[in-house]
Design an enzyme around this catalytic site. Structure first.
Site, short mmCIF file in Angstrom:
data_model
loop_
_atom_site.label_atom_id
_atom_site.label_comp_id
_atom_site.label_asym_id
_atom_site.label_seq_id
_atom_site.Cartn_x
_atom_site.Cartn_y
_atom_site.Cartn_z
N LYS A 75 7.69 -6.99 -17.35
CA LYS A 75 7.70 -5.57 -16.95
C LYS A 75 9.03 -4.93 -17.32
O LYS A 75 10.09 -5.56 -17.14
CB LYS A 75 7.45 -5.50 -15.43
CG LYS A 75 7.23 -4.11 -14.88
CD LYS A 75 6.89 -4.19 -13.39
CE LYS A 75 6.65 -2.83 -12.75
NZ LYS A 75 6.30 -2.95 -11.32
N SER A 150 2.34 -0.31 -9.90
CA SER A 150 3.09 0.14 -11.06
C SER A 150 3.10 -0.86 -12.21
O SER A 150 3.46 -0.48 -13.32
CB SER A 150 4.52 0.47 -10.65
OG SER A 150 5.17 -0.70 -10.19
N SER A 174 2.51 -3.40 -6.22
CA SER A 174 2.50 -3.16 -7.67
C SER A 174 2.12 -4.33 -8.56
O SER A 174 1.90 -4.13 -9.75
CB SER A 174 3.87 -2.65 -8.12
OG SER A 174 3.94 -1.29 -7.87
N1 GLN Z 1 2.29 2.04 -5.24
C1 GLN Z 1 3.43 1.79 -4.43
C2 GLN Z 1 4.43 2.90 -4.59
O1 GLN Z 1 4.12 3.82 -5.26
C3 GLN Z 1 4.01 0.45 -4.73
C4 GLN Z 1 4.87 0.45 -5.92
C5 GLN Z 1 5.44 -0.90 -6.18
O2 GLN Z 1 5.03 -1.89 -5.58
N2 GLN Z 1 6.44 -0.93 -7.04
O3 GLN Z 1 5.48 2.87 -4.06
#
Ligand code: GLN
Length: 482
Positions: A75, A150, A174
Site C-alpha cells: 500500500k 482504504s 481498511s
Molecule cells: N474507513 C475508515 C476511515 O475512513 C477506516 C480507514 C482505515 O482503516 N484506514 O477512517
C-alpha cells in the site's frame, strides 16, 4: 496466478524462477490494471533486478527465506526506498522516502520482491478508494463498483490476480472491508504485533499493517514475516512470533465462538446476514460451539472512532505544511499564506474534513466533551471485548453491512460512508486482531466477508479457525471473471 505459498514452494523447488514470477506479475499489472486502478507505481526494472539477485543467490545454495521470489504489492502509505510513497495524496506527489518501513525491510530480507505500490483513499481516510488524488480503484467483480477502502488497491490487485499478495493498513477497517468487498482475505493484527515504523501515520493508536491475500495460509505466511518487535516503534510489542503457518491445522473442535446480536442489527443486508449465518453453521458443523455474547457499547464504536481517529489525524497531518513535508505553494504572500495555501492545494476534501473535525474535538472547550469522552467510551468498548473473551475464544460477525456499492453512491455523503465501518472500527478501538474471510456472494454475484476476531495476540488461533473454515468451504476459491 499462483498464491504466495504456491509461488514460494515453486521457487524453492526450482520449478519457477523468481524472475519468472515477477515478470508474470508486472505483465499482468501492465495488461489489466488500466481498467482496475489498483496500482499507483510499478518498479519493473527494480523488481526484475531484485528477482535476478534472488535467483542467483538460490543457485549458489543460499537459504534466503520463507517467501523467496514472491512478488508483493505494498500500500502506498508504507515507505519504500525504490519507488514513491504518495499516500495517494497530491501533497506527496513524487515523494520518495529516504528510509524503508520495517515491514518492507522484513519482506525483502525474507526474499520477497516488492513489485508495486497500491492505490488507497488519500492518507487511508475513506472506505472506497474514491478519495485517492489519482483515480479510484474499481472492484474486479463489477467495475462500476468500489473496491472498498482504504486499502482498495491492495484488495483489488489480489482479487484480480495481478499480484499474489499485498500489504494494507487498517485504522478502522481498511484491510478487512476491501477484502470483504473483493472476495479476498484481510487480516488486521493485534495493535503492537507489527511495527508501524515507516507507515505514514493516520491514527497512531489504531493503525496496523497486515496482509491481503487469496487464502488464510498466505495470510499466515505473510504475518509470520512482517510481525515482530521493532525498537523504532515504541508501541510494537516484544513477544515471540509464532510460526503461524505451522499452527494452521490446529483443530477447532470445542472452540467457543461468540455471536453478538449487537453485530446483527438494523441496516444489515439480508444477503450478508444469510451468508454470515451460513458461515457460522459451517463452523459449528466442524465442531465449534456457538455462544451468544453481548458487546453493549458497540453501538458507540463509529462515533468514538471518528473522534479518536480524526483527532490523531489532525495532529499527524500537521507536518504536511510545505515546510517540513509535502507540497509547497508557488508564490506565497507571507508565511501564513505559505502554510495555508500549501495545505489547501495539497490536500483533498476528505482529508481537510478530518483535519477540521479532529482539530475541533481537540480544541480547548470541546476537548472534554468530545475527545476525552471518546477515550472513555473506547475503554468501555475494550472492556466489552475483555468480558466477552472470558466466555469465548473468538467472536464472529459480518465485516460490512452491505456488499460493494456503486462508485459515486456515497462520495457526496460522508456520514453514509462512515457508517460502512460499523462492524470493523471496534477491533481497532479495542486493539484486537480480526480477519475477513470470503463467505459467499449476494444476488448480484458480489462477495461477502465474515469477520472473526480473537483476544490480543491470539492470531494463531484466529488464523487456524479461519483456515479450518476454508478447508470445508470454497468461497475463497471463487474469483472475478478475467
Ligand atoms: N474507513 C475508515 C476511515 O475512513 C477506516 C480507514 C482505515 O482503516 N484506514 O477512517
Amino acid at each position: 496466478m499462483l498464491t504466495a505459498t504456491e509461488t514460494a514452494d515453486a521457487v524453492r523447488a526450482g520449478r519457477v524462477s523468481a524472475r519468472d514470477a515477477v515478470t508474470e506479475c508486472v505483465d499482468a499489472i501492465d495488461r489489466s490494471d488500466g481498467k482496475i486502478g489498483a496500482i499507483l507505481h510499478v518498479d519493473r526494472d527494480g523488481a526484475l533486478r531484485a528477482a535476478g539477485d534472488i535467483d542467483r543467490r538460490l543457485a549458489e545454495g543460499e537459504d534466503i527465506g520463507p517467501i523467496a521470489g514472491v512478488p508483493v504489492a505494498v500500500k502506498d502509505n508504507i515507505c519504500t526506498i525504490d519507488s514513491p510513497t504518495t499516500c495517494a495524496s497530491g501533497t506527496l506527489k513524487g515523494y520518495v522516502s529516504p528510509f524503508a518501513a520495517d515491514v518492507a525491510e522484513r519482506l525483502v530480507s525474507a526474499g520477497a520482491v516488492i513489485v508495486a505500490k497500491t492505490n488507497l483513499d488519500e492518507f487511508a481516510m475513506g472506505s472506497s478508494t474514491e478519495s485517492s488524488a489519482y483515480f479510484p480503484a474499481r472492484n474486479p467483480w463489477d467495475m462500476s463498483r468500489v473496491a472498498g477502502g482504504s486499502s482498495g488497491g491492495s484488495a483489488a490487485a489480489v482479487a484480480a490476480r495481478i499480484v499474489p499478495c499485498a500489504l494494507g493498513s487498517d485504522t478502522g477497517g481498511s484491510i478487512r472491508q476491501p477484502a470483504a468487498f473483493t472476495g479476498v482475505v484481510g487480516l488486521k493484527p493485534t495493535y503492537g504485533r507489527v511495527s508501524r515504523y515507516g507507515l505514514v501515520a493516520f491514527g497512531s493508536s489504531l493503525d496496523q499493517i497486515g496482509p491481503v491475500t487469496r487464502d488464510v495460509r498466505d495470510a499466515a505466511l505473510l504475518l509470520s514475516v512482517i510481525a515482530g518487535h521493532d525498537v523504532r516503534d515504541a508501541t510494537s510489542v516484544d513477544r515471540p512470533v509464532p510460526n503461524y503457518v505451522a499452527e494452521l491445522d490446529r483443530p477447532i473442535e470445542g472452540l467457543r465462538i461468540g455471536v453478538a446480536s449487537d453485530y446483527f442489527g438494523a441496516g444489515l443486508d439480508d444477503a450478508v446476514r444469510t451468508a454470515v449465518e451460513a458461515g457460522l453453521d459451517a463452523l459449528r458443523e466442524r465442531g465449534a460451539e456457538l455462544i451468544n455474547v453481548r458487546l453493549p457499547h458497540l453501538k458507540y464504536a463509529i462515533a468514538c472512532y471518528y473522534v479518536v481517529a480524526t483527532a490523531e489525524a489532525s495532529s499527524n497531518l500537521a507536518r504536511f505544511d510545505g515546510v517540513h513535508y509535502g507540497h509547497r505553494t508557488a508564490d506565497p504572500k507571507d508565511i501564513f499564506d505559505l502554510y495555508s495555501a500549501s495545505r489547501r492545494e495539497g490536500f483533498g476534501a476528505e482529508v481537510k474534513r478530518r483535519i477540521m473535525l479532529g482539530t475541533f474535538v481537540l480544541s480547548s472547550g470541546y476537548y472534554d466533551a468530545y475527545y476525552d469522552k471518546a477515550l472513555r467510551v473506547r475503554t468501555l468498548i475494550r472492556g466489552d471485548f475483555e468480558a466477552a473473551f472470558e466466555k469465548v475464544d473468538l467472536i464472529a460477525s459480518p465485516v460490512t453491512p452491505t456488499t460493494a456499492f456503486p462508485i459515486g453512491q456515497k462520495s457526496a455523503d460522508p456520514l453514509a460512508m462512515y457508517l460502512a465501518d460499523i462492524y470493523t472500527t471496534s477491533a481497532n478501538l479495542a486493539g484486537v486482531p480480526a480477519i475477513s474471510v470470503p463467505c459467499g456472494l449476494d444476488g448480484d454475484g458480489l462477495p461477502i466477508g465474515m469477520q472473526l476476531s480473537a483476544p490480543w495476540f491470539e492470531e494463531d488461533r484466529l488464523l487456524a479457525a479461519a483456515h479450518q473454515y476454508q478447508s470445508i468451504t470454497d468461497h475463497h476459491q471463487r474469483c472475478p471473471k478475467q
